[in-house]
Design a protein around this motif. Structure first.
Motif, PDB file in Angstrom:
ATOM      1  N   LEU A 195       3.151 -11.886 -15.369  1.00 22.22           N
ATOM      2  CA  LEU A 195       2.796 -10.474 -15.528  1.00 22.22           C
ATOM      3  C   LEU A 195       1.554 -10.151 -14.701  1.00 22.22           C
ATOM      4  N   ALA A 196       0.593 -11.057 -14.677  1.00 21.08           N
ATOM      5  CA  ALA A 196      -0.607 -10.851 -13.873  1.00 21.08           C
ATOM      6  C   ALA A 196      -0.268 -10.794 -12.384  1.00 21.08           C
ATOM      7  N   ARG A 197       0.674 -11.615 -11.959  1.00 20.82           N
ATOM      8  CA  ARG A 197       1.101 -11.591 -10.557  1.00 20.82           C
ATOM      9  C   ARG A 197       1.775 -10.259 -10.217  1.00 20.82           C
ATOM     10  N   ALA A 198       2.591  -9.759 -11.146  1.00 23.44           N
ATOM     11  CA  ALA A 198       3.226  -8.463 -10.919  1.00 23.44           C
ATOM     12  C   ALA A 198       2.184  -7.348 -10.877  1.00 23.44           C
ATOM     13  N   THR A 199       1.184  -7.438 -11.726  1.00 24.49           N
ATOM     14  CA  THR A 199       0.101  -6.449 -11.718  1.00 24.49           C
ATOM     15  C   THR A 199      -0.609  -6.445 -10.372  1.00 24.49           C
ATOM     16  N   ALA A 200      -0.869  -7.630  -9.842  1.00 25.14           N
ATOM     17  CA  ALA A 200      -1.531  -7.739  -8.543  1.00 25.14           C
ATOM     18  C   ALA A 200      -0.649  -7.181  -7.427  1.00 25.14           C
ATOM     19  N   GLU A 201       0.651  -7.423  -7.514  1.00 25.22           N
ATOM     20  CA  GLU A 201       1.564  -6.903  -6.496  1.00 25.22           C
ATOM     21  C   GLU A 201       1.562  -5.386  -6.487  1.00 25.22           C
ATOM     22  N   ILE A 202       1.611  -4.778  -7.663  1.00 25.18           N
ATOM     23  CA  ILE A 202       1.603  -3.315  -7.760  1.00 25.18           C
ATOM     24  C   ILE A 202       0.310  -2.763  -7.207  1.00 25.18           C
ATOM     25  N   ALA A 203      -0.801  -3.416  -7.536  1.00 24.36           N
ATOM     26  CA  ALA A 203      -2.090  -2.961  -7.037  1.00 24.36           C
ATOM     27  C   ALA A 203      -2.171  -3.082  -5.508  1.00 24.36           C
ATOM     28  N   ALA A 204      -1.642  -4.178  -4.965  1.00 28.31           N
ATOM     29  CA  ALA A 204      -1.666  -4.405  -3.521  1.00 28.31           C
ATOM     30  C   ALA A 204      -0.813  -3.386  -2.777  1.00 28.31           C
ATOM     31  N   GLN A 205       0.272  -2.966  -3.410  1.00 27.77           N
ATOM     32  CA  GLN A 205       1.154  -1.972  -2.793  1.00 27.77           C
ATOM     33  C   GLN A 205       0.560  -0.581  -2.869  1.00 27.77           C
ATOM     34  N   GLY A 206      -0.451  -0.417  -3.739  1.00 29.36           N
ATOM     35  CA  GLY A 206      -0.979   0.927  -3.955  1.00 29.36           C
ATOM     36  C   GLY A 206       0.072   1.835  -4.527  1.00 29.36           C
ATOM     37  N   SER A 207       0.900   1.272  -5.444  1.00 30.25           N
ATOM     38  CA  SER A 207       2.111   1.965  -5.885  1.00 30.25           C
ATOM     39  C   SER A 207       2.016   2.530  -7.285  1.00 30.25           C
ATOM     40  N   ALA A 208       0.816   2.809  -7.739  1.00 31.13           N
ATOM     41  CA  ALA A 208       0.746   3.509  -9.017  1.00 31.13           C
ATOM     42  C   ALA A 208       1.448   4.840  -8.870  1.00 31.13           C
ATOM     43  N   PRO A 209       2.229   5.273  -9.854  1.00 31.98           N
ATOM     44  CA  PRO A 209       2.974   6.521  -9.746  1.00 31.98           C
ATOM     45  C   PRO A 209       2.063   7.673  -9.342  1.00 31.98           C
ATOM     46  N   GLY A 210       2.589   8.464  -8.430  1.00 30.04           N
ATOM     47  CA  GLY A 210       1.847   9.636  -7.991  1.00 30.04           C
ATOM     48  C   GLY A 210       1.135   9.425  -6.677  1.00 30.04           C
ATOM     49  N   ARG A 211       1.040   8.170  -6.240  1.00 30.44           N
ATOM     50  CA  ARG A 211       0.366   7.913  -4.942  1.00 30.44           C
ATOM     51  C   ARG A 211       1.331   8.096  -3.788  1.00 30.44           C
TER      52      ARG A 211
END
Length: 242
Positions: A226-242
């Motif tokens: 889960l931590a790895r997935a969190t890091a991947e999302i952060a690296a992609q800058g893919s929080a919804p709305g971006r």
């Protein structure tokens, strides 16, 4: 499974479970396998409420709800059912955005695939123990849509996946929690509209997902991934709305 049952009872359990496993939807690698939990040891059949008793008023109401949903089914419903059939991360793209795909987020997609397989195996074990017939088994002339599985009905695997994936994804994208669970509800409801599950199967899937999620959140391997997935999302800058 030795701690669950022994002797002839254990053998009677293993035989139908083996059949159900052979009928399960193919996983990415061709074979379902668990990663974070011991699916038979989950023993969902011991915590789920029993399905309505055959011939009871509750069972009749369950069937009537399925029949009404099938009669009301539209071509739009059928397209949605087909599109949402696979149990993958991509199904949640409408909620989380187009970046949430296996191609763009392979680590997150792999996490959801492992969660699906763990959940599916736990559900199959419960189905083997509970052995509730499908709506179309009881009413062969029911106008179902799509594949008629030979597995039993309770709890719904798709409903379990929908709510389980929503729970996990809510940890990754907490601001989308409400929308994720709303989608999970419709994802499960698709199975009733298709005529393949009773509404009580869907409710059981919701409960099963909560039980499985609680086990996942206590597993250090899951928390690591889960931590790895969190890091991947952060690296992609893919929080919804971006």
């Amino acid at each position: 499974m030795k701690h669950l049952m022994s002797g002839g009872g254990r053998e009677r359990f293993i035989a139908p479970l083996a059949v159900l496993l052979s009928l399960a939807l193919p996983a990415a690698g061709g074979t379902l396998h668990s990663t974070y939990i011991d699916p038979p040891a989950m023993a969902l059949q011991r915590v789920l409420p029993p399905p309505p008793e055959a011939g009871s008023e509750a069972a009749k109401a369950d069937m009537q709800t399925v029949e009404a949903a099938v009669r009301a089914r539209t071509p739009t419903d059928e397209r949605r059912i087909t599109a949402n059939l696979p149990c993958t991360l991509d199904r949640f793209g409408g909620v989380l955005g187009p970046a949430f795909t296996a191609e763009t987020m392979p680590v997150t997609a792999a996490l959801i695939e492992r969660v699906f397989q763990d959940g599916e195996l736990a559900v199959l074990a419960a189905k083997a123990a509970i052995a509730r017939p499908r709506p179309y088994t009881l009413k062969p002339d029911l106008a179902t849509f799509g594949h008629r599985s030979d597995s039993t009905s309770y709890p719904s695997g798709h409903a379990t996946f929908g709510y389980l994936a929503a729970t996990v994804l809510s940890r990754l994208v907490p601001e989308k929690r409400q929308a994720l669970f709303a989608f999970a509800a419709s994802y499960g409801e698709n199975r009733m509209i298709a005529g393949t599950h009773f509404p009580s199967d869907l409710e059981a899937g919701k409960i099963a997902a909560a039980v499985i999620a609680e086990a996942l959140f206590h597993d250090p391997r899951f928390e690591r991934d889960l931590a790895r997935a969190t890091a991947e999302i952060a690296a992609q800058g893919s929080a919804p709305g971006r």
